[in-house]
Design a protein around this motif. Structure first.
Motif, PDB file in Angstrom:
ATOM      1  N   UNK A 158     -45.862 -15.891  81.316  1.00  0.00           N
ATOM      2  CA  UNK A 158     -46.559 -16.527  80.100  1.00  0.00           C
ATOM      3  C   UNK A 158     -47.917 -17.288  80.356  1.00  0.00           C
ATOM      4  N   UNK A 159     -47.873 -17.903  81.557  1.00  0.00           N
ATOM      5  CA  UNK A 159     -48.900 -18.530  81.969  1.00  0.00           C
ATOM      6  C   UNK A 159     -50.221 -17.818  82.186  1.00  0.00           C
ATOM      7  N   UNK A 160     -49.838 -16.677  83.243  1.00  0.00           N
ATOM      8  CA  UNK A 160     -50.829 -15.717  83.774  1.00  0.00           C
ATOM      9  C   UNK A 160     -51.327 -14.700  82.929  1.00  0.00           C
ATOM     10  N   UNK A 161     -50.387 -13.987  82.295  1.00  0.00           N
ATOM     11  CA  UNK A 161     -50.880 -13.074  81.519  1.00  0.00           C
ATOM     12  C   UNK A 161     -50.544 -13.282  79.845  1.00  0.00           C
ATOM     13  N   UNK A 162     -50.467 -14.767  79.540  1.00  0.00           N
ATOM     14  CA  UNK A 162     -50.412 -14.887  78.076  1.00  0.00           C
ATOM     15  C   UNK A 162     -49.250 -14.628  77.152  1.00  0.00           C
ATOM     16  N   UNK A 163     -48.411 -13.843  77.888  1.00  0.00           N
ATOM     17  CA  UNK A 163     -47.084 -13.351  76.991  1.00  0.00           C
ATOM     18  C   UNK A 163     -46.480 -14.556  76.382  1.00  0.00           C
ATOM     19  N   UNK A 164     -46.115 -14.185  74.854  1.00  0.00           N
ATOM     20  CA  UNK A 164     -45.741 -15.147  74.134  1.00  0.00           C
ATOM     21  C   UNK A 164     -44.013 -15.007  73.909  1.00  0.00           C
ATOM     22  N   UNK A 165     -43.257 -15.965  74.156  1.00  0.00           N
ATOM     23  CA  UNK A 165     -41.819 -16.060  73.872  1.00  0.00           C
ATOM     24  C   UNK A 165     -41.689 -16.062  72.460  1.00  0.00           C
ATOM     25  N   UNK A 166     -40.229 -15.467  72.325  1.00  0.00           N
ATOM     26  CA  UNK A 166     -39.643 -15.236  70.996  1.00  0.00           C
ATOM     27  C   UNK A 166     -38.119 -16.028  71.083  1.00  0.00           C
ATOM     28  N   UNK A 173     -57.459   0.426  72.967  1.00  0.00           N
ATOM     29  CA  UNK A 173     -56.583  -0.645  73.070  1.00  0.00           C
ATOM     30  C   UNK A 173     -57.014  -1.654  74.458  1.00  0.00           C
ATOM     31  N   UNK A 174     -57.072  -2.827  74.358  1.00  0.00           N
ATOM     32  CA  UNK A 174     -57.395  -3.642  75.393  1.00  0.00           C
ATOM     33  C   UNK A 174     -55.847  -3.756  76.332  1.00  0.00           C
ATOM     34  N   UNK A 175     -55.783  -3.184  77.496  1.00  0.00           N
ATOM     35  CA  UNK A 175     -54.443  -3.431  77.967  1.00  0.00           C
ATOM     36  C   UNK A 175     -54.513  -4.331  79.210  1.00  0.00           C
ATOM     37  N   UNK A 176     -55.218  -5.059  79.194  1.00  0.00           N
ATOM     38  CA  UNK A 176     -55.525  -6.501  80.155  1.00  0.00           C
ATOM     39  C   UNK A 176     -54.283  -7.417  79.975  1.00  0.00           C
ATOM     40  N   UNK A 177     -53.587  -7.427  81.078  1.00  0.00           N
ATOM     41  CA  UNK A 177     -52.542  -8.510  81.117  1.00  0.00           C
ATOM     42  C   UNK A 177     -51.034  -7.683  80.130  1.00  0.00           C
ATOM     43  N   UNK A 178     -51.426  -6.239  80.142  1.00  0.00           N
ATOM     44  CA  UNK A 178     -49.907  -5.549  79.613  1.00  0.00           C
ATOM     45  C   UNK A 178     -49.568  -4.331  80.515  1.00  0.00           C
ATOM     46  N   UNK A 179     -48.272  -4.140  80.503  1.00  0.00           N
ATOM     47  CA  UNK A 179     -48.051  -2.767  81.137  1.00  0.00           C
ATOM     48  C   UNK A 179     -48.549  -1.734  80.350  1.00  0.00           C
ATOM     49  N   UNK A 180     -48.970  -0.657  81.169  1.00  0.00           N
ATOM     50  CA  UNK A 180     -49.555   0.291  80.409  1.00  0.00           C
ATOM     51  C   UNK A 180     -49.493   1.775  80.879  1.00  0.00           C
ATOM     52  N   UNK A 181     -48.985   1.812  82.317  1.00  0.00           N
ATOM     53  CA  UNK A 181     -48.788   2.983  82.653  1.00  0.00           C
ATOM     54  C   UNK A 181     -47.551   2.806  83.842  1.00  0.00           C
ATOM     55  N   UNK A 204     -55.574 -10.641  91.782  1.00  0.00           N
ATOM     56  CA  UNK A 204     -54.775 -11.017  92.849  1.00  0.00           C
ATOM     57  C   UNK A 204     -55.124 -12.377  93.422  1.00  0.00           C
ATOM     58  N   UNK A 205     -56.080 -13.073  93.480  1.00  0.00           N
ATOM     59  CA  UNK A 205     -56.223 -14.136  94.054  1.00  0.00           C
ATOM     60  C   UNK A 205     -55.684 -15.157  92.943  1.00  0.00           C
ATOM     61  N   UNK A 206     -55.816 -15.243  91.847  1.00  0.00           N
ATOM     62  CA  UNK A 206     -55.383 -15.960  90.731  1.00  0.00           C
ATOM     63  C   UNK A 206     -53.715 -15.899  90.669  1.00  0.00           C
ATOM     64  N   UNK A 207     -53.002 -15.051  90.747  1.00  0.00           N
ATOM     65  CA  UNK A 207     -51.874 -14.664  90.764  1.00  0.00           C
ATOM     66  C   UNK A 207     -51.050 -14.985  91.916  1.00  0.00           C
ATOM     67  N   UNK A 208     -51.761 -14.897  93.168  1.00  0.00           N
ATOM     68  CA  UNK A 208     -51.138 -15.478  94.156  1.00  0.00           C
ATOM     69  C   UNK A 208     -51.078 -16.912  94.208  1.00  0.00           C
ATOM     70  N   UNK A 209     -52.176 -17.658  93.599  1.00  0.00           N
ATOM     71  CA  UNK A 209     -52.269 -18.972  93.599  1.00  0.00           C
ATOM     72  C   UNK A 209     -51.163 -19.522  92.646  1.00  0.00           C
TER      73      UNK A 209
END
Length: 270
Positions: free
Chosen positions: A161-169, A2-10, A87-92
């Protein structure tokens, strides 16, 4: 894998008494734990395994963190393909760096961040090429729900939603408490694909933060084990949409957590 990029996984518990915490959660949630660390001068790291595989760890609060006032708490790691770039992207985008990116030998590279509202999360890129296999839905001992009590609801909703691509319901109106906004880390908008929610922090909560809900087989049995093991229940059992039940609690060392599961038929308990 599974690709865990942008998701809680640990998920990681820093606590004042790792052995007592492991005994408590093993009874309540059903984890098994394996200890790692050969340095006699260092505290071991305890890896937790649920029914679907490894899902997190337990460690003693580091001495320097304890001196700074850290108390027991659960933290979550979000998968990163490039920790330094993230880190740089999220800080911005409004996040703050709480601990700069660094390597953990044999584990990977991580950083500690806070979202615009002040809630802490971690970034992690593992050093193993094997990656992680996603556990089955509602697998016992794994996280079934992620809930953010936000210090800045609008900014945090835009951030995740903008930085991790999470989708709202759907959003649930809680009256004076604001909106309980469902979202999916899996970027699927169906109700049955929602993996968490954001809501405004209530005034009596001391700080913004994430609350993780661990899957259990029988909510009433888990409820009894929490109190029998020295934990304190702060809310529940309470039924939630979809037919599941939740209990929110504080473990014996003081860390907040929650459990989610079904209720056995009346008159029977697991």
């Amino acid at each position: 894998m599974t690709d865990v990029t942008g998701k809680f996984f640990w998920y990681e518990l820093m606590t004042s008494d790792p052995q007592a915490a492991i005994a408590f959660y093993s009874d309540v949630v059903g984890w098994t734990a394996q200890s790692f660390g050969d340095d006699p001068g260092a505290d071991p790291y305890h890896v937790l395994t649920g029914s679907g595989g490894q899902m997190g760890g337990v460690m003693a609060i580091p001495a320097e963190a304890k001196q700074c006032g850290m108390t027991p708490w659960w933290g979550g790691y979000v998968g990163s393909a490039d920790v330094d770039a993230d880190v740089a992207r999220l800080t911005a985008a409004g996040a703050r760096v709480k601990r700069a990116a660094e390597d953990i030998p044999g584990v990977g590279r991580f950083a500690v961040m806070s979202d615009p509202g002040g809630a802490i999360f971690m970034l992690l890129k593992g050093s193993s090429p094997e990656g992680f296999e996603a556990p089955p839905a509602m697998a016992t001992g794994h996280v079934g729900w992620h809930e953010l009590a936000s210090g800045d609801y609008d900014a945090d909703l835009t951030f995740y939603t903008g930085q991790f691509g999470w989708v709202t319901g759907d959003g649930m109106d809680m009256g004076p408490m604001g909106t309980y906004q469902l979202w999916s880390q899996d970027r699927v908008a169906r109700f049955d694909a929602m993996t968490g929610a954001i809501m405004p922090k209530v005034p009596q909560q001391p700080a913004p933060g994430w609350l993780f809900y661990f899957n259990v087989g029988d909510i009433d049995a888990a409820h009894e084990r929490i109190t029998a093991g020295g934990g304190s229940v702060t809310n529940g059992p309470m039924e939630v949409p979809g037919g599941a039940w939740i209990v929110q609690a504080i473990d014996p060392q003081g860390a907040a957590f929650a459990v989610v599961g079904m209720r056995a038929q009346q008159g029977s308990k697991a």
